[in-house]
Design a protein around this motif. Structure first.
Motif, mmCIF file in Angstrom:
data_model
loop_
_atom_site.group_PDB
_atom_site.id
_atom_site.type_symbol
_atom_site.label_atom_id
_atom_site.label_comp_id
_atom_site.label_asym_id
_atom_site.label_seq_id
_atom_site.Cartn_x
_atom_site.Cartn_y
_atom_site.Cartn_z
ATOM 1 N N PHE A 34 0.852 -1.199 0.000
ATOM 2 C CA PHE A 34 0.000 0.000 0.000
ATOM 3 C C PHE A 34 0.883 1.243 0.000
ATOM 4 O O PHE A 34 0.605 2.224 -0.698
ATOM 5 C CB PHE A 34 -0.929 0.021 1.212
ATOM 6 C CG PHE A 34 -2.001 -1.038 1.206
ATOM 7 C CD1 PHE A 34 -2.307 -1.784 0.077
ATOM 8 C CD2 PHE A 34 -2.719 -1.294 2.366
ATOM 9 C CE1 PHE A 34 -3.301 -2.760 0.085
ATOM 10 C CE2 PHE A 34 -3.719 -2.259 2.395
ATOM 11 C CZ PHE A 34 -4.013 -2.986 1.260
ATOM 12 N N HIS A 35 1.969 1.207 0.768
ATOM 13 C CA HIS A 35 2.921 2.326 0.766
ATOM 14 C C HIS A 35 3.605 2.442 -0.597
ATOM 15 O O HIS A 35 3.731 3.543 -1.145
ATOM 16 C CB HIS A 35 3.966 2.139 1.869
ATOM 17 C CG HIS A 35 5.101 3.090 1.758
ATOM 18 N ND1 HIS A 35 4.997 4.432 2.063
ATOM 19 C CD2 HIS A 35 6.376 2.896 1.317
ATOM 20 C CE1 HIS A 35 6.150 5.024 1.840
ATOM 21 N NE2 HIS A 35 7.003 4.115 1.376
ATOM 22 N N ASN A 36 4.054 1.305 -1.139
ATOM 23 C CA ASN A 36 4.761 1.336 -2.423
ATOM 24 C C ASN A 36 3.882 1.835 -3.564
ATOM 25 O O ASN A 36 4.393 2.384 -4.550
ATOM 26 C CB ASN A 36 5.322 -0.048 -2.756
ATOM 27 C CG ASN A 36 6.548 -0.387 -1.926
ATOM 28 O OD1 ASN A 36 7.194 0.492 -1.360
ATOM 29 N ND2 ASN A 36 6.862 -1.670 -1.833
ATOM 30 N N LEU A 37 2.569 1.658 -3.436
ATOM 31 C CA LEU A 37 1.640 2.176 -4.445
ATOM 32 C C LEU A 37 1.260 3.635 -4.185
ATOM 33 O O LEU A 37 0.509 4.226 -4.950
ATOM 34 C CB LEU A 37 0.379 1.309 -4.499
ATOM 35 C CG LEU A 37 0.589 -0.101 -5.088
ATOM 36 C CD1 LEU A 37 -0.629 -0.972 -4.830
ATOM 37 C CD2 LEU A 37 0.899 -0.018 -6.582
ATOM 38 N N LEU A 140 8.620 -15.012 -4.419
ATOM 39 C CA LEU A 140 9.874 -15.060 -5.185
ATOM 40 C C LEU A 140 9.837 -14.065 -6.341
ATOM 41 O O LEU A 140 10.804 -13.320 -6.558
ATOM 42 C CB LEU A 140 10.118 -16.483 -5.698
ATOM 43 C CG LEU A 140 11.393 -16.710 -6.504
ATOM 44 C CD1 LEU A 140 12.629 -16.348 -5.693
ATOM 45 C CD2 LEU A 140 11.464 -18.155 -6.981
ATOM 46 N N ILE A 141 8.734 -14.031 -7.070
ATOM 47 C CA ILE A 141 8.596 -13.057 -8.168
ATOM 48 C C ILE A 141 8.701 -11.637 -7.624
ATOM 49 O O ILE A 141 9.378 -10.770 -8.198
ATOM 50 C CB ILE A 141 7.267 -13.271 -8.921
ATOM 51 C CG1 ILE A 141 7.307 -14.589 -9.692
ATOM 52 C CG2 ILE A 141 6.963 -12.104 -9.854
ATOM 53 C CD1 ILE A 141 5.963 -15.034 -10.233
ATOM 54 N N GLY A 142 8.040 -11.384 -6.482
ATOM 55 C CA GLY A 142 8.092 -10.049 -5.873
ATOM 56 C C GLY A 142 9.507 -9.648 -5.500
ATOM 57 O O GLY A 142 9.928 -8.510 -5.755
ATOM 58 N N PHE A 143 10.261 -10.559 -4.902
ATOM 59 C CA PHE A 143 11.643 -10.238 -4.539
ATOM 60 C C PHE A 143 12.492 -9.977 -5.780
ATOM 61 O O PHE A 143 13.299 -9.045 -5.803
ATOM 62 C CB PHE A 143 12.264 -11.356 -3.700
ATOM 63 C CG PHE A 143 12.086 -11.182 -2.219
ATOM 64 C CD1 PHE A 143 12.593 -10.070 -1.559
ATOM 65 C CD2 PHE A 143 11.424 -12.139 -1.469
ATOM 66 C CE1 PHE A 143 12.435 -9.903 -0.187
ATOM 67 C CE2 PHE A 143 11.257 -11.994 -0.100
ATOM 68 C CZ PHE A 143 11.768 -10.862 0.550
ATOM 69 N N ILE A 144 12.315 -10.782 -6.821
ATOM 70 C CA ILE A 144 13.087 -10.569 -8.048
ATOM 71 C C ILE A 144 12.776 -9.188 -8.629
ATOM 72 O O ILE A 144 13.686 -8.435 -9.021
ATOM 73 C CB ILE A 144 12.803 -11.685 -9.078
ATOM 74 C CG1 ILE A 144 13.393 -13.017 -8.593
ATOM 75 C CG2 ILE A 144 13.358 -11.315 -10.458
ATOM 76 C CD1 ILE A 144 12.937 -14.235 -9.381
ATOM 77 N N LEU A 145 11.495 -8.841 -8.671
ATOM 78 C CA LEU A 145 11.109 -7.520 -9.190
ATOM 79 C C LEU A 145 11.684 -6.404 -8.334
ATOM 80 O O LEU A 145 12.177 -5.394 -8.857
ATOM 81 C CB LEU A 145 9.588 -7.415 -9.277
ATOM 82 C CG LEU A 145 8.918 -8.266 -10.353
ATOM 83 C CD1 LEU A 145 7.401 -8.278 -10.164
ATOM 84 C CD2 LEU A 145 9.284 -7.773 -11.749
ATOM 85 N N LYS A 157 8.197 -1.180 -9.898
ATOM 86 C CA LYS A 157 7.707 -1.149 -8.512
ATOM 87 C C LYS A 157 6.205 -1.414 -8.392
ATOM 88 O O LYS A 157 5.790 -2.210 -7.532
ATOM 89 C CB LYS A 157 8.066 0.188 -7.859
ATOM 90 C CG LYS A 157 7.906 0.214 -6.365
ATOM 91 C CD LYS A 157 8.480 1.533 -5.819
ATOM 92 C CE LYS A 157 8.543 1.530 -4.322
ATOM 93 N NZ LYS A 157 9.129 2.776 -3.793
ATOM 94 N N PRO A 158 5.336 -0.799 -9.215
ATOM 95 C CA PRO A 158 3.902 -1.114 -9.090
ATOM 96 C C PRO A 158 3.571 -2.577 -9.405
ATOM 97 O O PRO A 158 2.698 -3.165 -8.767
ATOM 98 C CB PRO A 158 3.232 -0.176 -10.104
ATOM 99 C CG PRO A 158 4.230 0.897 -10.368
ATOM 100 C CD PRO A 158 5.576 0.270 -10.187
ATOM 101 N N ILE A 159 4.284 -3.174 -10.355
ATOM 102 C CA ILE A 159 4.053 -4.583 -10.687
ATOM 103 C C ILE A 159 4.433 -5.451 -9.492
ATOM 104 O O ILE A 159 3.704 -6.376 -9.119
ATOM 105 C CB ILE A 159 4.851 -4.990 -11.949
ATOM 106 C CG1 ILE A 159 4.410 -4.151 -13.146
ATOM 107 C CG2 ILE A 159 4.698 -6.477 -12.238
ATOM 108 C CD1 ILE A 159 5.310 -4.268 -14.350
ATOM 109 N N ALA A 160 5.584 -5.132 -8.878
ATOM 110 C CA ALA A 160 6.010 -5.864 -7.681
ATOM 111 C C ALA A 160 4.979 -5.718 -6.575
ATOM 112 O O ALA A 160 4.651 -6.688 -5.880
ATOM 113 C CB ALA A 160 7.374 -5.357 -7.209
ATOM 114 N N ALA A 161 4.440 -4.513 -6.405
ATOM 115 C CA ALA A 161 3.464 -4.259 -5.336
ATOM 116 C C ALA A 161 2.210 -5.097 -5.530
ATOM 117 O O ALA A 161 1.727 -5.737 -4.584
ATOM 118 C CB ALA A 161 3.123 -2.774 -5.271
#
Length: 196
Positions: A34-37, A140-145, A157-161
């Motif tokens: 929520f913060h990252n978005l 894992l996908i989130g950490f890679i992003l 960053k939004p894709i990771a979020a």
């Protein structure tokens, strides 16, 4: 005189520590996204990260150790430590002390270490359930992003979020699977058979 019969004491029913670990993991992961978005500030992330994501998961991990569950022990203790380190790092970066300050390259390497840690747990998740596999796949996908975000690709960053919000919700799904099964006496939210 009445005959005394020795009976084995009945072991108390103990709660499953995974409910606290999954709850803390899901809450803090979701709040950070929520913060990252750009929807909220960082303060709730820091304090929930220290308490629920950090201390709560550490306690859950130590309780998992007592049950002999090495997967839960490694995951909850490892990610509990992650949240405490991250939140201390975020607070340290506000002090003006260059030694404690955040820089994006260092954060990228910190996250990369946890990417490798997560990859190992993702492989182990194949033997647990489909829900656990999905949780660790999205993590894992989130950490890679996020590695890529901190190493010069901020547009990711939004894709990771959004990916990590899905991860948080699957963690809560598993938490409620355990809670509902205990409360209702049946499997209300099935988690699926292991993949391997």
């Amino acid at each position: 005189m009445a005959e005394t019969i020795d009976k084995d004491p009945v072991a108390p029913v103990l709660g499953n520590p995974a409910v606290v670990g999954l709850g803390g993991f899901g809450m803090t992961t979701m709040l950070l996204q929520f913060h990252n978005l750009g929807w909220m500030g960082i303060t709730p992330v820091i304090w929930s990260g220290f308490v629920f994501g950090g201390v709560g998961q550490l306690i859950a991990g130590f309780q998992e150790q007592k049950t002999g569950n090495n997967f839960g022990y490694a995951a909850f203790a490892g990610y509990g430590a992650f949240w405490i380190i991250l939140c201390a790092y975020l607070l340290g970066s506000t002090t003006g002390n260059k030694m404690l300050a955040l820089n994006e390259n260092d954060v990228g390497f910190f996250l990369f270490g946890y990417t490798l840690f997560t990859a190992g747990l993702w492989i182990a998740s194949f033997k647990i359930s489909k829900a656990m596999f999905l949780t660790f796949l999205t993590l894992l996908i989130g950490f890679i992003l996020l590695d890529l975000v901190f190493w010069g690709r901020p547009s990711l960053k939004p894709i990771a979020a959004w990916d990590l919000i899905v991860c948080a919700l699957t963690a809560w799904y598993m938490m409620f699977h355990v809670v509902f099964r205990s409360v209702f006496g049946r499997d209300v939210l099935p988690v699926g058979a292991p993949l391997a």
